[in-house]
Design an enzyme around this catalytic site. Structure first.
Site, mmCIF file in Angstrom:
data_model
loop_
_atom_site.group_PDB
_atom_site.id
_atom_site.type_symbol
_atom_site.label_atom_id
_atom_site.label_comp_id
_atom_site.label_asym_id
_atom_site.label_seq_id
_atom_site.Cartn_x
_atom_site.Cartn_y
_atom_site.Cartn_z
ATOM 1 N N VAL A 4 -18.052 -14.717 -110.496
ATOM 2 C CA VAL A 4 -17.158 -13.593 -110.203
ATOM 3 C C VAL A 4 -16.621 -13.021 -111.511
ATOM 4 O O VAL A 4 -16.164 -13.764 -112.383
ATOM 5 C CB VAL A 4 -15.987 -14.033 -109.300
ATOM 6 N N LYS A 19 -18.593 -10.094 -107.295
ATOM 7 C CA LYS A 19 -19.249 -11.385 -107.148
ATOM 8 C C LYS A 19 -20.755 -11.170 -107.192
ATOM 9 O O LYS A 19 -21.295 -10.358 -106.424
ATOM 10 C CB LYS A 19 -18.837 -12.039 -105.828
ATOM 11 N N GLU A 66 -11.570 -7.088 -103.326
ATOM 12 C CA GLU A 66 -10.169 -6.967 -103.762
ATOM 13 C C GLU A 66 -9.893 -8.014 -104.845
ATOM 14 O O GLU A 66 -10.243 -9.180 -104.710
ATOM 15 C CB GLU A 66 -9.269 -7.207 -102.545
ATOM 16 N N ASP A 110 -15.173 -23.608 -94.343
ATOM 17 C CA ASP A 110 -14.807 -24.249 -95.615
ATOM 18 C C ASP A 110 -13.343 -23.961 -95.954
ATOM 19 O O ASP A 110 -13.006 -23.607 -97.079
ATOM 20 C CB ASP A 110 -15.724 -23.760 -96.738
ATOM 21 N N LYS A 112 -9.919 -24.873 -97.159
ATOM 22 C CA LYS A 112 -9.397 -25.920 -98.051
ATOM 23 C C LYS A 112 -8.400 -25.261 -98.995
ATOM 24 O O LYS A 112 -8.368 -24.017 -99.113
ATOM 25 C CB LYS A 112 -10.541 -26.552 -98.839
ATOM 26 N N ALA A 114 -8.323 -24.843 -102.146
ATOM 27 C CA ALA A 114 -8.928 -24.031 -103.193
ATOM 28 C C ALA A 114 -9.341 -22.659 -102.683
ATOM 29 O O ALA A 114 -9.538 -21.735 -103.478
ATOM 30 C CB ALA A 114 -10.146 -24.754 -103.778
ATOM 31 N N ASN A 115 -9.465 -22.493 -101.375
ATOM 32 C CA ASN A 115 -9.865 -21.210 -100.796
ATOM 33 C C ASN A 115 -8.686 -20.445 -100.195
ATOM 34 O O ASN A 115 -8.878 -19.539 -99.388
ATOM 35 C CB ASN A 115 -10.935 -21.424 -99.719
ATOM 36 N N ASP A 128 -13.496 -16.836 -99.844
ATOM 37 C CA ASP A 128 -14.803 -17.499 -99.819
ATOM 38 C C ASP A 128 -15.333 -17.763 -98.412
ATOM 39 O O ASP A 128 -15.229 -18.870 -97.881
ATOM 40 C CB ASP A 128 -14.747 -18.811 -100.612
#
Length: 973
Positions: A4, A19, A66, A110, A112, A114-115, A128
């Site tokens: 990204v 991305k 975005e 997914d 989590k 981190a997302n 993600d």
């Protein structure tokens, strides 16, 4: 898979994120395009927006998105952490994003930390969708497997947030995302992963087989309701989870209202960013990539699968093999304690569990049972200590054999007052051991605690069928039959229990039968038999040295003495119980006994004695930190001040202290009672908005709990509030609802009040005949049940109706009867009665005596923070003064009553206050002012027709007193 870049959109002058796909693998190109397709199909404020997608000239795909600023939830948990309120807010935002995705047929797969991105303003974005799955994709295998027999390096999710179906290669749907969100919420609340391990296989095995401890075991600030929400999201089977994100959102929003935004932040505790668990938390997993080259044969692949299954089985087997085994003497003490607990012998049970722990401090079930009995004895500090000890002994209860694990689950649910979960656990135990009477008894106890008495009876009956010699089941049946009003059934069950205890040479059991039988006779007002049974209980417990039984028997004897009107004996029994309790460290019993005794005085109408008992209970509870008894005393004092002393301000000072304890402890019935009383207090203070809010919250709570009695009470109080606002037609439907519900529940006192309340609304609309038809049944109920408060309210209602009809002698005699029944300490009823007497006297030609009564009524009301009562008594005084010819003082009081009526929205009272003011102005020759006030009164009177409807207005207008007022108004216009 991709990279990204931050970029500048020169056409629209904005920064964006682009991305790019970096992998040359064809299947990744398909996933990349799927992400662009998924995200461009919908938009949501909690999902990163897609502006564009396509391919470069060289065929390289890209997505323009975005650009977000802020920190990932992963970074926040590693850094400053999150408060409970922030954790729930974040979960709601993520759930809202998922709900939108699911509506468009997209599963994220997914979810989590981190997302999840959170900016400086706390706004949440879910990132993600690279592993997103179209729900309608028939060709896609659940995507989420430890091994996959197609392309072996397919990315499948992140291990620590796998759902059981992902970890076991089963089909996935929206509920997979809900499980992952449950794991995320769990980590926010506790700082620890719901599932941990040193490898993906290890984590996968735990996801499939083990339940994490509830969040509150790792963070005591987590309330029981939030525990329940989190653990339901983490249910192993999709059918047991929330079935949609919207369903989860509703419960989280309801929970959020009860959690402060302040509080300590929870940080992650299970390893630095370089730890294996952190890597598996933040990285999507390609489990088979290391095996991909050289390519495996089918035989080798199957061998790998078999070896993996063997590893998982061995892991589970040896974990279970490590369950701690207590020595025989500890087990014997534990068994003794469970028998005592089932019999209700709490002190004996506590001592037995303490003995078991003294022998073996690693005995988890003994710690759990000790926490349970400590909760029963209102020793919350001890219960908390035992729970903390249990959390260190049992970080994962799934290592226990099935029945022990279920017992742990059921006991813990009982301690945390999640009785639905406790019932579920004990029902599962019954399914495993249907022939054992004690497991049916345990299920019966769970039903009892959840106020499901009929189901409890069924369970105890099953216990007697499977164990005809099981005395405990008969004892509990006797108690429950008594509560249900089935006296023959209770007698038979108690007789069977006594015979069995006699045959077993168990004097403590016989003493308990005597006690319970005596309590039942006391409740049925059969005082001689109650005394005899309690005397036997006292003698037997003295012989066995069971001080717990002695104390509660003394308190019950005190209660019998109160019912008999023998105050000296009542005080002496209570004094002996207090001394004995203090000598044996059983102050909880005395606090509870004083609360019980206070309620008996309250039912008898001895309000000062009731208040003294509640005050003593409150003082002892606070001195010895007996929290539940303290809350109960506060609730009782609040009830006393609002319902009997008519002082809503004082009532609120008690009730607002009790409510948080009940809410935080998940005491649904008591929470409902507190909300009802808070609503009544606010209604009397004229704060109808706050009253309605409390009633709506209570009705929602009662509906959710399926508590029919509380639902009826809510409708009663909504009706009362509407009558206080003089919205009589609207009130009628609520009173009818409460009447029907109380009849279905065979609640005589509830039926009596519903009849009287409905009659009170009917006569004010001029439906005298309908109202009078209801009163005989209410009177019969009040007389036969000796329901003094009902008798007082019925008498006052009939007196006020007689005043309206112009039957002044009946109004006076009825009001005098009301005052005598209520007693001098019931200030509210005293003021209402004197106001009715005053107006009846004035209208009968005895102006001087009537004025004095009305002045006295207003004086009483002025000492109470009761706007409803002040409005009524001041209006009565204004009418008495104008009839006596005291125009200046009549005008002063009428205008004050009009201003108060207007503020409270009491249109019926307001037009009559303006009429009196107009009459006063005319008497003082102020014709213009009189005309103006009369026109305002006429406008308000006409508006009632629009408000109530033509039929109800005409009936109201036909009342004799309203006809008289209308004639007076006509003369002024």
């Amino acid at each position: 898979m991709g990279v990204v870049f931050r970029a500048r959109d020169t056409r629209l002058s904005r920064d964006v994120a682009i991305k790019f796909l970096t992998s040359t693998e064809p299947r990744y190109r398909g996933r990349f395009k799927l992400e662009a397709q998924a995200l461009s199909s919908f938009s949501h404020p909690n999902i990163a927006a897609v502006y564009d997608s396509g391919e470069m000239d060289d065929g390289q795909p890209f997505i323009v998105m975005e650009l977000l600023s802020g920190s990932t939830l992963d970074d926040i948990l590693d850094g400053p952490g999150m408060t409970l309120g922030q954790s729930v807010d974040t979960a709601i935002s993520v759930a809202e994003a998922l709900a939108e995705a699911h509506r468009h047929g997209i599963i994220h797969r997914d979810i989590k930390p981190a997302n999840v991105m959170i900016n400086e303003r706390g706004h949440v974005k879910v990132l993600d969708f690279g592993l997103a799955k179209q729900i309608h994709e028939e060709s896609a295998v659940a995507g989420a497997a430890l091994f996959k027999n197609t392309q072996s390096d397919v990315t499948v999710g992140t291990p620590l947030y796998f759902s059981p179906e992902q970890a076991s290669s089963k089909p996935v749907d929206e509920r997979t995302d809900i499980f992952a969100l449950g794991s995320l919420l769990y980590e926010c609340l506790t700082g620890r992963s719901a599932f941990s391990g040193t490898s993906a296989i290890d984590i996968g095995a735990r996801v499939i087989h083990f339940d994490p401890p509830p969040p509150s075991k790792l963070n005591y600030r987590v309330p029981a309701q939030l525990d329940r929400i989190t653990m339901r999201a983490l249910t192993k089977t999709p059918a047991g989870r929330y079935q949609s994100a919207d369903e989860l959102i509703r419960e989280l929003r309801e929970m959020r209202l009860k959690i402060s935004s302040a509080g300590p932040a929870i940080r992650r505790q299970d390893g630095p960013p370089t730890s294996p668990s952190h890597v598996m938390r933040t990285s999507a997993l390609s489990l088979i990539e290391p095996l991909r080259r050289p390519r495996l044969s089918v035989a080798a692949f199957l061998l790998g699968v078999s070896l993996l299954a063997l590893v998982v089985w061995l892991f589970v087997y040896f974990s279970r093999a490590r369950v701690h085994q207590p020595p025989a003497n500890a087990l014997a003490a534990y068994n003794l304690g469970t028998v005592a607990l089932r019999n209700g012998a709490l002190i004996q049970a506590r001592k037995a569990f303490e003995q078991a722990i003294e022998i073996d401090d690693n005995y988890a079930l003994a710690h759990a049972r000790l926490a349970e009995v400590s909760t029963e004895l209102d020793n919350t500090e001890r219960a908390k200590d035992e729970l903390l000890r249990l959390s260190t002994l049992v970080p994962d209860r799934s290592i226990f054999p099935a029945q022990e694990a279920l017992y742990l689950k059921g006991i813990m649910a009982t301690v945390t007052r999640d009785f639905s979960l406790a019932i579920e656990s004990y029902r599962a135990i019954v399914a495993l051991a249907p022939d054992r009477p004690e497991v049916h008894a345990d299920l019966g106890r769970a039903y009892e605690k959840n106020d499901q008495n009929r189901l409890a009876i069924q369970s105890y009956v099953e216990a007697t069928k499977n164990g005809p010699q099981y005395a405990t089941a008969y004892l509990r049946l006797g108690y429950l039959y008594g509560r249900e009003g089935n006296l023959p059934g209770a007698e038979a069950a108690f007789g069977q229990a006594e015979a069995l205890y006699q045959a077993q040479n168990n004097p403590e059991g016989r003493a308990e039968v005597f006690y319970q039988r005596g309590a039942l006779y006391n409740q049925r007002n059969n005082l001689p038999q109650a005394r005899e049974q309690l005397r036997q209980a006292l003698e037997t417990s003295a012989v066995t040295g069971n001080e717990y039984q002695r104390i509660k028997t003394l308190l019950q004897l005190s209660s019998v003495a109160v019912s008999a009107g023998d105050s000296p004996s009542a005080h002496e029994f209570a004094r002996q119980a207090l001394l004995l309790a203090q000598a044996n460290g059983m102050e909880t019993l005395v606090a509870n006994g004083l609360n019980d005794q206070g309620n008996i005085y309250l039912a008898r109408g001895d309000y000062d004695d009731a208040r003294n008992n509640f005050d003593q209970a409150l003082e002892i509870s606070r001195r010895y930190k007996i929290r539940r008894s303290e809350a109960r005393a506060l609730l009782s004092l609040g009830s006393l001040h609002v319902l009997r002393f008519g002082d809503p301000g004082k009532a609120l000072s008690y009730l607002e202290q009790a409510l948080p304890f009940y809410q935080q402890g998940n005491y649904l019935k008591e929470t409902s009672q507190a909300l009802i009383l808070i609503a009544r207090s606010n209604s009397l203070k004229g704060n109808y908005t706050a009253a309605r809010k409390a009633l709506e919250e209570q009705l929602l709570l009662a509906d959710k709990a399926g508590d029919v009695a509380q639902i009826a009470l809510a409708h009663t109080d909504i009706g009362i509030s509407l009558v206080q606002q003089e919205q009589y037609p609207d009130a009628l439907s609520h009173f009818q609802n409460s009447l029907e519900t109380n009849r279905s529940q065979k609640n005589p006192q509830g039926i009596g009040f519903s009849l009287t309340n409905r009659g009170n609304a009917l006569w004010q609309l001029g439906h005298y005949a309908e109202a009078k038809a209801l009163f005989p049944e209410a009177l019969k109920i009040a007389t036969e049940g000796n329901f003094k408060a009902l008798m007082v309210w019925l008498s006052l209602t009939q007196a006020r109706m007689a005043l309206s009809e112009g039957d002044y002698p009946l109004a006076i005699s009825g009001s005098e009867k009301t005052a005598a029944l209520a007693g001098p300490q019931d200030n509210s009823r005293a003021a209402e009665s004197r106001a009715v007497i005053g107006l009846a006297e004035v209208l009968s030609g005895h102006q001087d005596a009537g004025r004095r009564e009305c002045i006295a009524a207003l004086a009483i009301a002025s000492h109470l923070s009761n706007e409803e009562l002040l409005c009524a008594t001041q209006l009565a005084l204004a009418e008495a003064l104008i009839e006596e010819g005291d125009a200046p003082h009549a005008l002063e009081n009428a205008l004050q009553a009009q201003e108060r009526s207007n503020r409270l929205g009491k249109q019926d009272s307001e037009w009559r206050a303006l009429l009196i003011a107009a009459r006063a102005e005319k008497s003082m020759s102020n014709e213009g002012k009189a005309k103006e006030l009369a026109n305002r009164a006429a406008g308000l009177l006409a508006a009632l027709e629009q408000k109530w409807g033509h039929e109800q207005y005409n009936s109201y207008h036909s009342r004799p007193d309203i006809q008289r007022y209308a004639q007076q108004l006509k003369a002024l216009l």
